[in-house]
Enzyme design. Structure first.
Site, PDB file in Angstrom:
ATOM      1  N   ARG A 240      68.992  81.484 -70.293  1.00  0.00           N
ATOM      2  CA  ARG A 240      70.427  81.434 -70.538  1.00  0.00           C
ATOM      3  C   ARG A 240      70.848  79.981 -70.666  1.00  0.00           C
ATOM      4  O   ARG A 240      70.278  79.116 -69.992  1.00  0.00           O
ATOM      5  CB  ARG A 240      71.215  82.016 -69.366  1.00  0.00           C
ATOM      6  CG  ARG A 240      71.453  83.511 -69.395  1.00  0.00           C
ATOM      7  CD  ARG A 240      72.420  83.911 -70.511  1.00  0.00           C
ATOM      8  NE  ARG A 240      72.633  85.349 -70.550  1.00  0.00           N
ATOM      9  CZ  ARG A 240      71.859  86.227 -71.194  1.00  0.00           C
ATOM     10  NH1 ARG A 240      70.812  85.826 -71.883  1.00  0.00           N
ATOM     11  NH2 ARG A 240      72.138  87.522 -71.193  1.00  0.00           N
ATOM     12  N   GLU A 269      77.140  78.052 -75.964  1.00  0.00           N
ATOM     13  CA  GLU A 269      76.796  78.578 -77.292  1.00  0.00           C
ATOM     14  C   GLU A 269      77.924  79.490 -77.809  1.00  0.00           C
ATOM     15  O   GLU A 269      78.608  80.110 -77.005  1.00  0.00           O
ATOM     16  CB  GLU A 269      75.448  79.339 -77.236  1.00  0.00           C
ATOM     17  CG  GLU A 269      75.450  80.572 -76.342  1.00  0.00           C
ATOM     18  CD  GLU A 269      74.060  81.190 -76.187  1.00  0.00           C
ATOM     19  OE1 GLU A 269      73.095  80.482 -75.871  1.00  0.00           O
ATOM     20  OE2 GLU A 269      73.970  82.417 -76.374  1.00  0.00           O
ATOM     21  N   HIS A 287      69.765  82.233 -80.153  1.00  0.00           N
ATOM     22  CA  HIS A 287      69.748  83.335 -79.169  1.00  0.00           C
ATOM     23  C   HIS A 287      69.227  84.640 -79.804  1.00  0.00           C
ATOM     24  O   HIS A 287      69.949  85.647 -79.862  1.00  0.00           O
ATOM     25  CB  HIS A 287      71.154  83.536 -78.570  1.00  0.00           C
ATOM     26  CG  HIS A 287      71.130  84.211 -77.235  1.00  0.00           C
ATOM     27  ND1 HIS A 287      72.032  83.947 -76.240  1.00  0.00           N
ATOM     28  CD2 HIS A 287      70.298  85.154 -76.719  1.00  0.00           C
ATOM     29  CE1 HIS A 287      71.765  84.697 -75.178  1.00  0.00           C
ATOM     30  NE2 HIS A 287      70.709  85.440 -75.444  1.00  0.00           N
TER      31      HIS A 287
HETATM   32  C1  GLV Z   1      69.693  88.538 -74.088  1.00  0.00           C
HETATM   33  O1  GLV Z   1      69.876  87.381 -73.883  1.00  0.00           O
HETATM   34  C2  GLV Z   1      69.761  89.542 -73.060  1.00  0.00           C
HETATM   35  O2  GLV Z   1      70.122  89.241 -71.920  1.00  0.00           O
HETATM   36  O3  GLV Z   1      69.457  90.699 -73.368  1.00  0.00           O
END
Ligand code: GLV
Length: 328
Positions: A240, A269, A287
């Protein structure tokens, strides 16, 4: 019979929308507009259920303004967009989408580590810019993956998936640090050795971050931690934004405190720290670690399963605050 009302915070696969439409009166967002908090609150009025993604924050302010809300199903395994204690206090069930994305995300973590170590995007940019006029012996020479020491910070399901790929597929020595040590059987499956965080930072050739974000994990990797790493090391963040101090990382990459980084997640982000765009030794992706079509479909269907179970008065399969269920 009147169906409960569901807000889709973002666009989703049409087949998942069709499934949900049999159980809910759905307000879709197939235009995929990103709403402000005020816009989200406005659209949640009168809704009992919400289908959310990791960017949709459900906190005490939203909950107080949306008293009819009963369930929020996140199409993500991470749920730092949910204030779980506020949701529990408000009697709102929270669910996430674990397991279905483990292998796909581990694949991506491994791919990002390889791209970072072997300077794949940096060399592609060079080639596309027309700068390749001759071969040379050290052109884009990077670090090896096979036989190197793979460090993993956060040894949940995805961390274990990366460890297995490294140990069994590439003959890597695997070391890890985690809040709690794995049992001996899991350590053996992953061929992983538990070490302190300091030893992990000092020893890893390639360090992959897979820990969940919380106030406690904010800036787990900052200037002091980067200074402990080898100057030849690489750092990969698929966890994250906020786990890494991106400003400190940009400086470390510029000064070659570490060799390179691969980042799929960023503080704030979709904005990026500008320093990250100025250095060549970082691979940047938006991401997408869980973004294979079958996995994203499975994540959306799992979020839908949770909502459909709720609509049918059944316990959702992946609750985050089951205390709410016990109370209802
Ligand atoms: C993606 O970042 C998730 O947490 O599924």
């Amino acid at each position: 019979m009147r169906l409960p009302k569901l807000l889709m915070a973002r666009a989703v696969f049409p087949e998942v929308l069709d499934r949900l439409s049999k159980h809910f009166e759905v307000q879709a967002n197939q235009a995929d507009t990103v709403w402000s908090k005020a816009e989200l609150i406005e659209r949640l009025q009168g809704k009992q259920a919400a289908f959310t993604t990791g960017g949709d924050r459900i906190d005490a302010e939203v909950l107080a303004a949306c008293p009819e809300l009963k369930i929020c199903a996140n199409m993500a395994v991470g749920y730092n967009n949910f204030d779980i204690s506020a949701m529990t206090a408000a009697g709102v069930l929270a669910t996430n989408a674990p397991d279905v994305l483990t292998e796909t995300t581990a694949d991506f973590g491994f791919a990002l580590m390889m791209a970072t170590a072997r300077r794949i995007t940096e060399s592609e940019h060079f080639l596309r810019a027309g700068q390749w006029t001759k071969w040379s012996f050290d052109m884009f020479a990077g670090a090896d993956i096979h036989g190197a020491t793979l460090g993993i910070l956060g040894m949940g399901r995805i961390g274990q998936g990366i460890a297995k790929r490294g140990a069994h597929g590439f003959g890597m020595k695997v070391i890890y640090h985690n809040r709690s040590r794995l049992d001996a059987g899991l350590e053996a499956d992953c061929k992983a050795h538990y070490v302190s965080k300091e030893e992990l930072l000092k020893t890893a050739d390639h360090l992959v971050l897979v820990l969940p974000y919380s106030a406690a994990s904010h800036h787990t990797i900052g200037a002091a931690e980067l200074a402990l790493m080898k100057p030849t090391a690489t750092l990969v963040n698929i966890a994250r934004g906020g786990i890494v101090d991106d400003a400190a990382l940009a400086v470390a990459l510029k000064n070659r405190t570490i060799a390179a980084a691969g980042l799929d997640v960023f503080e704030g982000e979709p904005m990026l720290h500008p320093g990250l765009l100025e250095v060549p030794n970082v691979v940047l992706t938006p991401h997408i670690a869980s973004a294979s079509i079958p996995t994203r479909l499975a994540m959306a269907n799992l979020a839908a399963d949770n909502l459909i179970a709720f609509a049918g008065g059944k316990p959702p399969p992946t609750p985050l605050n089951p205390a709410v269920l016990a109370r209802s």
